[in-house]
Each structure stands twice: as C-alpha cells, then as structure tokens.
Design a protein around this motif. Structure first.
Motif, short mmCIF file in Angstrom:
data_model
loop_
_atom_site.label_atom_id
_atom_site.label_comp_id
_atom_site.label_asym_id
_atom_site.label_seq_id
_atom_site.Cartn_x
_atom_site.Cartn_y
_atom_site.Cartn_z
N MET A 117 -30.51 -2.50 -20.97
CA MET A 117 -29.54 -3.57 -20.73
C MET A 117 -29.98 -4.47 -19.57
O MET A 117 -29.26 -5.41 -19.21
CB MET A 117 -28.17 -2.96 -20.42
CG MET A 117 -27.63 -2.08 -21.55
SD MET A 117 -26.13 -1.16 -21.08
CE MET A 117 -25.00 -2.51 -20.77
N ALA A 118 -31.12 -4.18 -18.95
CA ALA A 118 -31.56 -4.95 -17.78
C ALA A 118 -33.03 -5.33 -17.93
O ALA A 118 -33.78 -4.75 -18.71
CB ALA A 118 -31.37 -4.13 -16.51
N GLN A 119 -33.43 -6.34 -17.15
CA GLN A 119 -34.81 -6.80 -17.10
C GLN A 119 -35.38 -6.53 -15.72
O GLN A 119 -34.65 -6.56 -14.72
CB GLN A 119 -34.89 -8.30 -17.40
CG GLN A 119 -34.40 -8.68 -18.79
CD GLN A 119 -35.23 -8.05 -19.89
OE1 GLN A 119 -36.45 -7.95 -19.77
NE2 GLN A 119 -34.56 -7.61 -20.96
N ILE A 164 -24.02 1.80 -12.38
CA ILE A 164 -24.69 0.67 -11.71
C ILE A 164 -26.18 0.97 -11.63
O ILE A 164 -26.58 2.04 -11.14
CB ILE A 164 -24.13 0.44 -10.30
CG1 ILE A 164 -22.61 0.23 -10.33
CG2 ILE A 164 -24.81 -0.75 -9.63
CD1 ILE A 164 -21.97 0.23 -8.96
N LEU A 165 -26.99 0.06 -12.12
CA LEU A 165 -28.44 0.17 -11.94
C LEU A 165 -28.80 -0.42 -10.59
O LEU A 165 -28.34 -1.53 -10.23
CB LEU A 165 -29.17 -0.57 -13.06
CG LEU A 165 -29.10 0.07 -14.46
CD1 LEU A 165 -29.71 -0.86 -15.50
CD2 LEU A 165 -29.78 1.43 -14.48
N ILE A 166 -29.63 0.28 -9.83
CA ILE A 166 -29.96 -0.11 -8.45
C ILE A 166 -31.47 -0.22 -8.31
O ILE A 166 -32.21 0.70 -8.67
CB ILE A 166 -29.42 0.94 -7.46
CG1 ILE A 166 -27.89 1.09 -7.63
CG2 ILE A 166 -29.76 0.56 -6.03
CD1 ILE A 166 -27.34 2.31 -6.93
N GLY A 167 -31.90 -1.36 -7.80
CA GLY A 167 -33.31 -1.57 -7.50
C GLY A 167 -33.56 -1.40 -6.02
O GLY A 167 -32.93 -2.07 -5.20
N ILE A 168 -34.47 -0.50 -5.65
CA ILE A 168 -34.73 -0.20 -4.25
C ILE A 168 -36.23 -0.07 -4.04
O ILE A 168 -36.95 0.44 -4.90
CB ILE A 168 -33.99 1.11 -3.85
CG1 ILE A 168 -34.04 1.34 -2.35
CG2 ILE A 168 -34.52 2.30 -4.61
CD1 ILE A 168 -33.10 2.46 -1.88
N ASP A 169 -36.74 -0.60 -2.91
CA ASP A 169 -38.18 -0.52 -2.67
C ASP A 169 -38.54 0.76 -1.92
O ASP A 169 -37.67 1.58 -1.61
CB ASP A 169 -38.69 -1.77 -1.95
CG ASP A 169 -38.13 -1.90 -0.53
OD1 ASP A 169 -37.58 -0.90 -0.01
OD2 ASP A 169 -38.23 -3.00 0.05
N MET A 170 -39.82 0.91 -1.62
CA MET A 170 -40.30 2.15 -1.02
C MET A 170 -39.80 2.36 0.40
O MET A 170 -39.79 3.48 0.90
CB MET A 170 -41.83 2.19 -1.04
CG MET A 170 -42.43 2.41 -2.43
SD MET A 170 -42.23 0.97 -3.54
CE MET A 170 -43.42 -0.18 -2.80
N SER A 171 -39.36 1.29 1.06
CA SER A 171 -38.86 1.43 2.44
C SER A 171 -37.36 1.64 2.49
O SER A 171 -36.79 1.80 3.57
CB SER A 171 -39.23 0.20 3.25
OG SER A 171 -38.61 -0.96 2.71
N GLY A 172 -36.69 1.62 1.32
CA GLY A 172 -35.25 1.88 1.30
C GLY A 172 -34.39 0.64 1.31
O GLY A 172 -33.17 0.75 1.49
N VAL A 173 -34.97 -0.53 1.08
CA VAL A 173 -34.20 -1.78 1.06
C VAL A 173 -33.72 -2.04 -0.37
O VAL A 173 -34.51 -1.98 -1.32
CB VAL A 173 -35.04 -2.97 1.56
CG1 VAL A 173 -34.26 -4.27 1.44
CG2 VAL A 173 -35.47 -2.73 3.00
#
Length: 769
Positions: free
Chosen positions: A41-43, A95-104
C-alpha cells in the motif's frame, strides 16, 4: 452420577486443551507480523526522498530495507508488529514508519484503522497532520536519554486516537533501536575513557548584586517581543494564532523570563536574602533543590491552570530527557528579589523540585516555556521556548577519574544497602533510565487528567447521594427541581461539551467485540472519564437499571430534557402519544441495537458507520461542527423533542436498549407505589415524562429514566389522591380531637382528582414496593 460428572470433567479438559492449542496457533501466526500485508500500500519514496525500491523483509519483528539506487536509505516497519497500538475502536492502528540508521523518523503512513471519530467526524487529514509532527525527530537521542519523548499535537475530539498513534511510533522506534536492529547502539558515542564528576560546592561565598549574577551566568534570561512570537507562530503554520497578538505593538515586551537555582548557597542568599534562604534550606530534604522563576511582560509564565487544577502548565523543568511540571504545593509566591539592583518583576515564584524527580543541579537543564494562543472557542495553538541553564563552574568542584583506575570501585555499604559513589550513581541511573521502557500510555493519560477525573468522581458521588436520599429530596419538590436541572446542566456543559465524556453504543460494540478477539484493559483505560462512567453505569445497573445514565449522566439526554423544559416554559404544545402506539414504538430501539450488534461481528467498521443513528457525536463531541446532513439529523431529533419529551430516548436510542437488557437483573426496587396506583388513579401514568408507567400502574423499568417525578407525587399530599385522603383523615382526626370543634357536623366528603366522591378508608393504606 459420578460417571456423568467424570465425563463432563473430561469434556471440559479437552475443550480447554483445544482452546489453548488454538490460542497458541493464533499467537504464532501473529508473531510473524503483518508488514508483508500492508507494504504494497506504500511506495519507497513516501518514506525516503529519492528512494526507489524495497529490499527483502527480514527478522522478527519484520523489517524491510529501503534503497536509493544501491545506497541503503533506511528501513520501514509496521508499528503494530513492534508494540501495542490499540485505538479507541479496540482495533490496532497500523502505521508504516520509515526510520534511518541513526534513529531519525523520515516518513509515516497510516495504512489502516477503525477509529469511529476519524471514519465519520474529524477529517483523517487532521489526524495525519498531527502524526506528521514526529517526522524529523531523532528518536536515537530519546533512546539514549538525552531528549525527552516527543508529543504529537492534540486534535480536539480525537485525543485518545492521536496519543495512541504517537505513542506507538515512539515506543516501537525505541524498541528497535535498543535491539540494535538498525545498526545503532542505544548508547551514543564511544566508550568514555574517563568519568568527569561535578560536585556542588557547599561553601558559601559573598552575596552578589543583580548585574553580577546575570553577568556570570548565575541567572539566565529569555527575552521575547510580541512580534517575535507572532512570527514563530506563523512559521509553525499557525497563521490564525499569529494574527491574535497579546498587544497591538509588535515591539512590546512579550515576556522577560529569568531563572536561577536558589538551592546553590551563593545564588540563594543573593536572591532570597538570609531569612528566606534559611527557611528554604530547612524545608528541603537532603539532595533536594529549588529554583526561582521570575517574569514580566504581556505573557504570564504561571497562567491560570494552577488555579483550576493546581498545576503550572506553561513551564516544565527538563533534564536528561525527563520532565516535570510544578504543582501548587511546590510553589511559593515571592514579592521581590533581595539582590541589589534587581528589577521589579510582575511574577516571582519559588519552586521546590519534587524529591521523586531525579534532578542534578550541577548538570545542564532547561526550563521550557509553553506559549499558547487561542484560535477558536476551545482550540489553542502552542509553541515552546527552551531556556537552558548550566551552573557556572565557580559553584562546582570538577574532578576527572580515568576509567582504567575504576573497574568500578567496590560499593560502600550501609547496613544491607549498597551505595555507589555519587558520580557513578548518576552514570548508572542515566543508563538504567535509558534501558527502562516508558510507562504505559494509559497511565500517562490518567496522570495528565487528575482534575477531570476528580470532578467526574465527585459528580458520581453526588448522584449516588441523590439516589440514596431520594425520599428526603422528593418531599421538597422545589429543591429537587433545582437539584435535577443543575445536574443536567453540569452533565451537558461540563461532562458533554467540555470533557467530551459521552458514552455511546460504539463502546458496547467495541467491548463485546474485544471479548472474542484480543481483549486488553489498556485500551479501555486509555479514556479515563469514559472508563469511570462505564464502571459507574455497570454498578448502577444492579441497583437502579438504566435510569442513572439515561436520566442523569447522558449529555444528549440532558440536552433533550433542558430544551423541552424551555419549550414548555414558552407554552409550546406537548404531544401525548397514545399508550397503545407508544408501546409499539418501544421495540424500535431494541431492533436498532440488535442490528448494530450483529453487524459488529461481521464488520466493526460498518457497525461504527451505522452507529451514526446516534446523534451524540454530532451534537456533543463535535458540537454541531460537521457536514450538514449530520447536523440536520441531530437538530431534527431535538426539534421533535420540543413537542414529545425525550423522543429519541424513548424510541430510537440503541444505547438505552443495550443498557435496558442487563438492567433487568437489578437487585432492588426503589420506586414506591400505592395500591391505588393505576386502579383507579392514573395521575403518575399521565404525568410521567417518558410514559414509562403502564395504565395498570406498574413502572416499566426498562423505559424509566429515573427522573423521580412519580416519587414526588407519591409523597405529595396535595396532588396524590391517596395522600390527599391520608391528609384529610389526619386533619379530621385533629379537628375532632380539638375541644373547640367537638359537636360539629360531619366533615365534607373528599373529592378525588376526577371530581367523584371517594370513600374514606378506615385506616391508612400501607405503601407497596
């Protein structure tokens, strides 16, 4: 008989084992997570700018890599796979959550929910906008304890929903970071080669004047102009708040705020004077501290919240990612400051830091000022300013101990307790705090609402007293009338329109649905007032049936009754529904409830939409600020109620039907009746506001709203024919007993309310219950 019993036991054991196996299978299936279901459901670009593809789903809880070409941009996961995210509907919010390797956090997407207030009512865009305030927040710092957990913006009418969403995002991210799934250790930076300790110097120096204290950093200040604050609101996207400045001149002083720790000897004696400082030190416990906050300008750092609820809601003390708001018991008002040359300030407050808050005055801390501006009848826009403070080195003793020399040193023991040196205690406490999972959301919500909870509990105690002392009250009709109308006004304005504590048939459907799915008390506890009211209603069903809620605690019911009272005062003609028709209209609400109940097992979302037959959300929660069809429907019901009192309660309310069914198990009969009630007397039946009294005289408790009007008549010796005869008989006996009246003729016959003579009974008829 023993054979039958043993057979039943074996069957019960087999059923129990089957249930355990099914439950285990369900838990195993759910452990795999649902990321794979919602990811299509997301890109990738919705979470990371320029991202073009997802990698493989890996691990438990599931995590998927997101790539920008061949470069790893970060990860996407589903919040409900990591932590609880049960919303107001009793169903998980995904909820789909996008997070980077530093936690942002880089992106969020709400992919599925069943929240009724969002499905129909508050636009989903408002909730998503509130949730998006978490984008860009560094949750790695939150995990390490250097930042406090961020809060989402509250959406009026959907408080529980947005808090659950925001809490699940923060909690899930912190859990992933602590598990090192993102490649980021929960402890920031490299291992320290030495431990630096800062100990407060207890020696007192000479007192200093104001300019010296400000100049060397002993007193820190924040100065803002009205125009600066307006610009900050505008940049934060609150244009309406920016157009509502405190004064017309943007150059006017908004606030001049000063802060200083007065538990530090030199600073304390300089600002408080010797007498006030000595009193403070006698009050403080060992290791406890106090600060002075002083301000002047158009904005008050105290506000009025502490007057209403005993809490200073505009300032918060922050340290190491933890925060605390002061209460009135921590506060002492000061008239002025003792330091020479100190300015005259409008507000000066001494705050003692509660001893249960771990506060180290030698480490950096902040005082956060919350600035509020109204943007509507009840809504407010907020921004915050942080006034940082670091105690100058002249007040501390600094030592540096190499880690190689400490492995760590053995603890000092006092009795049975092990006590580490103070510096290592702080180091250990900081790491322990970072490793402990935050308290459950429902506990935080309860702690946020002590005043609302207290008022609600007090109101329920008052209502209980009204019911237990009803005989005393109904004998005083004027007083009882004022008590009842006052309570209905409180229910409508405070409980309904202000606190939004309107119970709904959706609560019933959600509860029953959760019993057959994943029951969790945490969800039901996340709305304190709703939980308290339901607990009270459940108890009341055993004593009085549905009446306490329908007649006293339902805001929409109160709105109907009060508007009908006004209509009657204005001589609006009232329609009396023939009892035969009235009796055949009763079942409609039961049919509606059973339809909703059955539909909820097929689709809870569809049942929540169908539950819009209740006008509660429109009239109470959203205060008629809604699409016109809903408003017309609610106003139409109220308009009919001007002519037929409580029309909706009588014939259409599914919640009333839901309460009437278990209400049949009530244990007591509180409403008294005379043998003459119904035969021949019909007065109570004719005057009952909701026609809950059958012509034969019995009260249908399934329809009774417990207004107690029949009990007023029961005790009234000028309106109840039975009591009229009792009074007349008493007066005749008194007259015959008087010497002045002996020898006079017989008394006149008593006339009933229908105008026909009624024979006097030889003795008073005893009431029946």
């Amino acid at each position: 008989m023993p054979d039958v019993l043993s057979t039943l036991i074996r069957v019960a054991v087999h059923l129990l084992m089957a249930a355990i196996i099914l439950l285990a299978a369900g838990m195993t299936a759910s452990a795999a997570g649902r990321l794979e279901q919602f990811l299509p459901m997301a890109q990738p670009g919705e979470f990371f700018e320029g991202a073009d593809r997802f990698g493989a789903i890996e691990g438990d809880p599931p995590l998927v890599s997101v790539y920008r070409g061949d470069e790893l941009a970060g990860y996407v996961y589903l919040n409900s796979d990591v932590t609880s995210a049960v919303g107001y509907s009793g169903k998980p919010i995904h909820i789909l959550i996008g997070i980077d390797m530093s936690g942002v956090v880089h992106g969020l997407k709400l992919v599925e929910h069943h929240e009724p207030i969002v499905l129909i009512g508050i636009p989903e865009e408002e909730v998503v906008a509130s949730l998006n305030t978490l984008i860009g927040r560094d949750l790695g710092r939150v995990t390490a304890g250097t930042d406090r957990p961020p809060q989402v913006d509250i959406v009026s009418g959907a408080t529980v929903t947005v808090l659950v969403m925001g809490d699940s995002v923060v909690r899930s991210a912190v859990r992933l970071i602590r598990s090192n799934r993102l490649g980021l250790s929960s402890g920031e930076g490299q291992a320290a080669t030495s431990v630096v300790t800062r100990e407060l110097n207890a020696e007192e120096g000479e007192t200093r004047d104001w300019q010296t204290l400000v100049g060397d950093g002993s007193v820190r200040s924040l100065q803002l102009a009205v125009g600066e604050v307006s610009d900050a609101f505008r940049q934060a996207g609150h244009a309406e708040a920016a157009e509502r400045p405190e004064t017309r001149n943007p150059q006017d002083r908004f606030i001049e705020l000063y802060v200083a720790p007065v538990s530090v000897p030199t600073i304390g004696r300089s600002l408080l004077g010797d007498v006030q400082y000595d009193r403070l030190m006698d009050r403080l416990k060992p290791g406890q501290h106090a600060i002075v906050v002083a301000g002047d300008g158009a904005y008050s750092f105290k506000g009025s919240g502490y007057v209403r609820g005993g809490i200073f809601d505009r300032i918060e003390l922050l340290q190491d990612g933890q925060g605390i708001r002061f209460r009135d018991r921590n506060h002492t008002r000061l008239g002025d400051l003792a330091a020479e040359g100190s300015p005259r300030l409008r507000e000066i407050a001494l705050f003692v830091v509660p001893d249960d808050f771990e506060f180290d005055v030698t480490e950096p801390w902040e005082l956060q000022l919350l600035v509020q501006r109204s943007v509507g009848a009840r809504d407010k826009a907020t921004i915050s300013y942080d006034l940082g403070y670091t105690l100058p080195d002249q007040y501390v003793t600094i030592t540096e101990v190499p880690v190689a020399q400490t492995t760590p040193p053995p603890p000092v023991r006092e009795g049975n307790e092990s006590i580490l040196p103070e510096a290592l205690q702080r180091e250990t406490a900081a790491r322990t705090d970072a490793a402990v999972v935050d308290e459950p959301l429902w506990q935080r919500i309860w702690k946020m609402n002590p005043v609302f909870i207290g008022i609600t509990v007090a109101a329920l105690l008052v209502l209980t007293a009204i019911f237990f002392f009803q005989d005393w009250l109904v004998r005083r009709p004027v007083l009882f009338g004022w008590v009842r109308r006052s309570y209905l006004v409180f229910t409508l304005f405070w409980l309904g329109w202000y606190a939004n504590a309107q119970l709904s048939v959706v609560n019933v459907l959600t509860f029953t649905n959760s019993l057959v799915t994943d029951f969790s008390w945490e969800f039901f506890l996340s709305a304190p007032l709703i939980f308290i009211l339901w607990a009270a209603v459940a108890a009341a069903l055993l004593f009085w049936g549905r009446g306490p809620f329908c007649g006293w605690l339902c805001p929409f019911g109160a709105l109907q009754e009060l508007t009908n009272n006004i209509a009657q005062w204005l001589k609006v003609p009232q329609i009396k529904v023939p009892f035969g028709l009235h009796e055949r209209l009763w079942p409609i609400k039961y049919i509606i409830f059973l339809g909703l109940f059955g539909l909820s097992f097929h689709s809870m979302a569809m049942a929540e939409i169908a539950a819009e037959v209740e006008p509660f959300k429109t009239a109470i929660i959203l205060k008629f600020i809604r699409d016109w069809p809903f408003v017309v429907f609610a106003l139409g019901l109220l308009a009919i109620g001007l002519f037929i009192e409580r029309f909706y309660c009588r014939y259409l309310c599914p919640l009333g039907a839901a309460l009437a069914i278990p209400g049949r198990i009530r244990m007591f009969e509180w409403l008294k009746r005379w043998p003459e009630c119904g035969t021949p007397c019909q007065r109570c039946a004719k005057e009952c506001p909701v026609q809950a009294i059958h012509p034969e005289g019995q009260i249908n408790v399934n329809e009774c709203i417990y207004c107690m009007h029949c009990q007023e008549l029961y005790h009234d010796d000028h309106r109840c024919p039975h009591m009229i005869q009792v009074r007349m008989k008493r007066e005749k006996f008194q007259a015959l007993s008087s010497p002045a009246t002996r020898g006079k003729g017989p008394a006149k016959p008593v006339i009933s309310h229908k105008g026909a003579p009624v024979e006097r009974p030889d003795a008073e008829t005893q009431p029946t219950t």
